[in-house]
Design a protein around this motif. Structure first.
Motif, PDB file in Angstrom:
ATOM      1  N   PRO A  94      36.794  44.759  44.661  1.00 36.45           N
ATOM      2  CA  PRO A  94      35.565  45.538  44.839  1.00 36.45           C
ATOM      3  C   PRO A  94      35.952  46.916  45.390  1.00 36.45           C
ATOM      4  CG  PRO A  94      35.339  43.349  45.812  1.00 36.45           C
ATOM      5  CD  PRO A  94      36.781  43.517  45.431  1.00 36.45           C
ATOM      6  N   ALA A  95      35.198  47.942  45.040  1.00 31.45           N
ATOM      7  CA  ALA A  95      35.547  49.312  45.435  1.00 31.45           C
ATOM      8  C   ALA A  95      35.801  49.437  46.931  1.00 31.45           C
ATOM      9  CB  ALA A  95      34.461  50.283  44.987  1.00 31.45           C
ATOM     10  N   ARG A  96      35.071  48.710  47.742  1.00 35.97           N
ATOM     11  CA  ARG A  96      35.233  48.817  49.206  1.00 35.97           C
ATOM     12  C   ARG A  96      36.504  48.127  49.709  1.00 35.97           C
ATOM     13  NH1 ARG A  96      31.652  45.401  47.685  1.00 35.97           N
ATOM     14  NH2 ARG A  96      31.605  43.266  48.422  1.00 35.97           N
ATOM     15  N   GLU A  97      37.167  47.335  48.839  1.00 34.36           N
ATOM     16  CA  GLU A  97      38.368  46.600  49.248  1.00 34.36           C
ATOM     17  C   GLU A  97      39.630  47.004  48.494  1.00 34.36           C
ATOM     18  OE1 GLU A  97      37.518  42.413  48.906  1.00 34.36           O
ATOM     19  OE2 GLU A  97      35.602  42.627  49.973  1.00 34.36           O
ATOM     20  N   VAL A  98      39.522  48.011  47.626  1.00 31.10           N
ATOM     21  CA  VAL A  98      40.671  48.408  46.814  1.00 31.10           C
ATOM     22  C   VAL A  98      41.758  49.004  47.714  1.00 31.10           C
ATOM     23  CG1 VAL A  98      39.745  50.718  46.308  1.00 31.10           C
ATOM     24  CG2 VAL A  98      41.373  49.663  44.733  1.00 31.10           C
ATOM     25  N   PRO A  99      43.023  48.671  47.463  1.00 32.81           N
ATOM     26  CA  PRO A  99      44.099  49.328  48.194  1.00 32.81           C
ATOM     27  C   PRO A  99      44.031  50.844  47.989  1.00 32.81           C
ATOM     28  CG  PRO A  99      44.936  47.393  47.059  1.00 32.81           C
ATOM     29  CD  PRO A  99      43.530  47.611  46.578  1.00 32.81           C
ATOM     30  N   GLU A 100      44.263  51.580  49.034  1.00 23.09           N
ATOM     31  CA  GLU A 100      44.134  53.043  48.996  1.00 23.09           C
ATOM     32  C   GLU A 100      45.003  53.673  47.906  1.00 23.09           C
ATOM     33  OE1 GLU A 100      42.783  56.781  49.533  1.00 23.09           O
ATOM     34  OE2 GLU A 100      41.888  54.922  50.289  1.00 23.09           O
ATOM     35  N   SER A 120      28.015  49.974  41.568  1.00 22.73           N
ATOM     36  CA  SER A 120      29.006  49.020  42.087  1.00 22.73           C
ATOM     37  C   SER A 120      30.150  48.925  41.088  1.00 22.73           C
ATOM     38  CB  SER A 120      28.369  47.653  42.277  1.00 22.73           C
ATOM     39  OG  SER A 120      27.361  47.724  43.249  1.00 22.73           O
ATOM     40  N   PHE A 121      31.350  49.223  41.558  1.00 22.89           N
ATOM     41  CA  PHE A 121      32.515  49.234  40.686  1.00 22.89           C
ATOM     42  C   PHE A 121      33.578  48.262  41.165  1.00 22.89           C
ATOM     43  CE2 PHE A 121      30.471  53.297  40.025  1.00 22.89           C
ATOM     44  CZ  PHE A 121      30.497  53.410  38.648  1.00 22.89           C
ATOM     45  N   VAL A 122      34.408  47.849  40.212  1.00 22.42           N
ATOM     46  CA  VAL A 122      35.544  46.987  40.480  1.00 22.42           C
ATOM     47  C   VAL A 122      36.791  47.706  39.990  1.00 22.42           C
ATOM     48  CG1 VAL A 122      36.655  44.805  39.851  1.00 22.42           C
ATOM     49  CG2 VAL A 122      34.194  44.876  40.228  1.00 22.42           C
ATOM     50  N   TYR A 123      37.798  47.781  40.834  1.00 22.64           N
ATOM     51  CA  TYR A 123      39.105  48.268  40.417  1.00 22.64           C
ATOM     52  C   TYR A 123      39.888  47.059  39.927  1.00 22.64           C
ATOM     53  CZ  TYR A 123      38.453  52.806  42.686  1.00 22.64           C
ATOM     54  OH  TYR A 123      38.010  54.051  43.038  1.00 22.64           O
ATOM     55  N   VAL A 124      40.659  47.271  38.893  1.00 23.80           N
ATOM     56  CA  VAL A 124      41.458  46.201  38.304  1.00 23.80           C
ATOM     57  C   VAL A 124      42.907  46.664  38.274  1.00 23.80           C
ATOM     58  CG1 VAL A 124      41.840  44.779  36.263  1.00 23.80           C
ATOM     59  CG2 VAL A 124      39.502  45.486  36.872  1.00 23.80           C
ATOM     60  N   ARG A 125      43.769  45.868  38.860  1.00 24.89           N
ATOM     61  CA  ARG A 125      45.210  46.139  38.793  1.00 24.89           C
ATOM     62  C   ARG A 125      45.829  45.107  37.847  1.00 24.89           C
ATOM     63  NH1 ARG A 125      48.174  46.097  44.265  1.00 24.89           N
ATOM     64  NH2 ARG A 125      47.513  43.929  44.218  1.00 24.89           N
ATOM     65  N   VAL A 126      46.516  45.619  36.831  1.00 23.88           N
ATOM     66  CA  VAL A 126      47.193  44.743  35.884  1.00 23.88           C
ATOM     67  C   VAL A 126      48.685  44.981  36.007  1.00 23.88           C
ATOM     68  CG1 VAL A 126      47.511  44.092  33.474  1.00 23.88           C
ATOM     69  CG2 VAL A 126      45.242  44.780  34.289  1.00 23.88           C
ATOM     70  N   SER A 127      49.385  43.963  36.450  1.00 29.76           N
ATOM     71  CA  SER A 127      50.843  44.001  36.498  1.00 29.76           C
ATOM     72  C   SER A 127      51.347  43.374  35.205  1.00 29.76           C
ATOM     73  CB  SER A 127      51.361  43.224  37.705  1.00 29.76           C
ATOM     74  OG  SER A 127      50.884  43.800  38.893  1.00 29.76           O
ATOM     75  N   PRO A 128      51.970  44.171  34.334  1.00 29.27           N
ATOM     76  CA  PRO A 128      52.404  43.624  33.050  1.00 29.27           C
ATOM     77  C   PRO A 128      53.470  42.546  33.227  1.00 29.27           C
ATOM     78  CG  PRO A 128      52.679  46.014  33.101  1.00 29.27           C
ATOM     79  CD  PRO A 128      52.276  45.581  34.459  1.00 29.27           C
ATOM     80  N   GLU A 129      53.343  41.519  32.426  1.00 29.28           N
ATOM     81  CA  GLU A 129      54.354  40.467  32.367  1.00 29.28           C
ATOM     82  C   GLU A 129      55.175  40.604  31.086  1.00 29.28           C
ATOM     83  OE1 GLU A 129      51.725  37.147  32.724  1.00 29.28           O
ATOM     84  OE2 GLU A 129      51.146  37.757  34.749  1.00 29.28           O
ATOM     85  N   THR A 130      54.534  41.150  30.044  1.00 34.52           N
ATOM     86  CA  THR A 130      55.191  41.396  28.765  1.00 34.52           C
ATOM     87  C   THR A 130      54.760  42.763  28.258  1.00 34.52           C
ATOM     88  OG1 THR A 130      55.069  39.033  28.242  1.00 34.52           O
ATOM     89  CG2 THR A 130      55.536  40.522  26.413  1.00 34.52           C
TER      90      THR A 130
END
Length: 153
Positions: A94-100, A120-130
């Motif tokens: 959630p935007a209020r909890e996203v790492p700076e 209300s927004f959501v940040y999404v972090r995608v760590s690639p595996e492939t």
């Protein structure tokens, strides 16, 4: 970016070019799936921090709902002549909890801070595996550049 170069690049060149594009490109196609409703695909802005892609979408969007139900995601840069596809697992904040670091990098790249908007927004972090990359048929063999989260070249 459209390229028609059919010269076969070695693994190191492809990896270098792919990492450079991830740092430069603006849009990525995001493919998710809902267990009952099936696949969903949408283009989103992204910021590459050198290890993961950071995206932002509305909290109530199909993309956010799908990723909360099943965090597996596929991403693709938009150039079909210079293909880059990524597979990974998404982490939603959630935007209020996203790492700076994620919020600041996204804001610096786009000049837009979703945390300051009324929605209300959501940040999404995608760590690639492939990661796969190829330019034409000459590069289909050896197109895997990352496996299990580790760059091969």
């Amino acid at each position: 970016m459209q390229t028609t170069d059919s010269t076969r690049r070695d693994l190191r060149e492809r990896t270098r070019d792919t990492r450079e594009r991830l740092g430069r490109e603006r849009d990525v196609w995001v493919s998710t799936a809902h267990p009952d409703r099936g696949p969903h695909q949408v283009p989103l802005w992204f910021w590459w921090d050198g290890h993961a892609l950071w995206l932002c979408t509305g909290e109530a969007t199909a993309t956010a709902r799908n990723l909360r139900a099943d965090p597996r995601v596929r991403l693709a840069l938009p150039d079909t002549s210079d293909v880059v596809q990524l597979r990974g697992t998404a982490e939603c904040f959630p935007a209020r909890e996203v790492p700076e670091e994620g919020a600041a990098g996204f804001t610096a790249k786009f000049g837009w801070d979703p945390r300051a908007d009324e929605g209300s927004f959501v940040y999404v972090r995608v760590s690639p595996e492939t990661v796969l990359a190829w330019r034409g048929e000459a590069e289909l063999t050896g197109r895997v550049l990352m496996r299990k989260g580790a760059w091969l070249g």
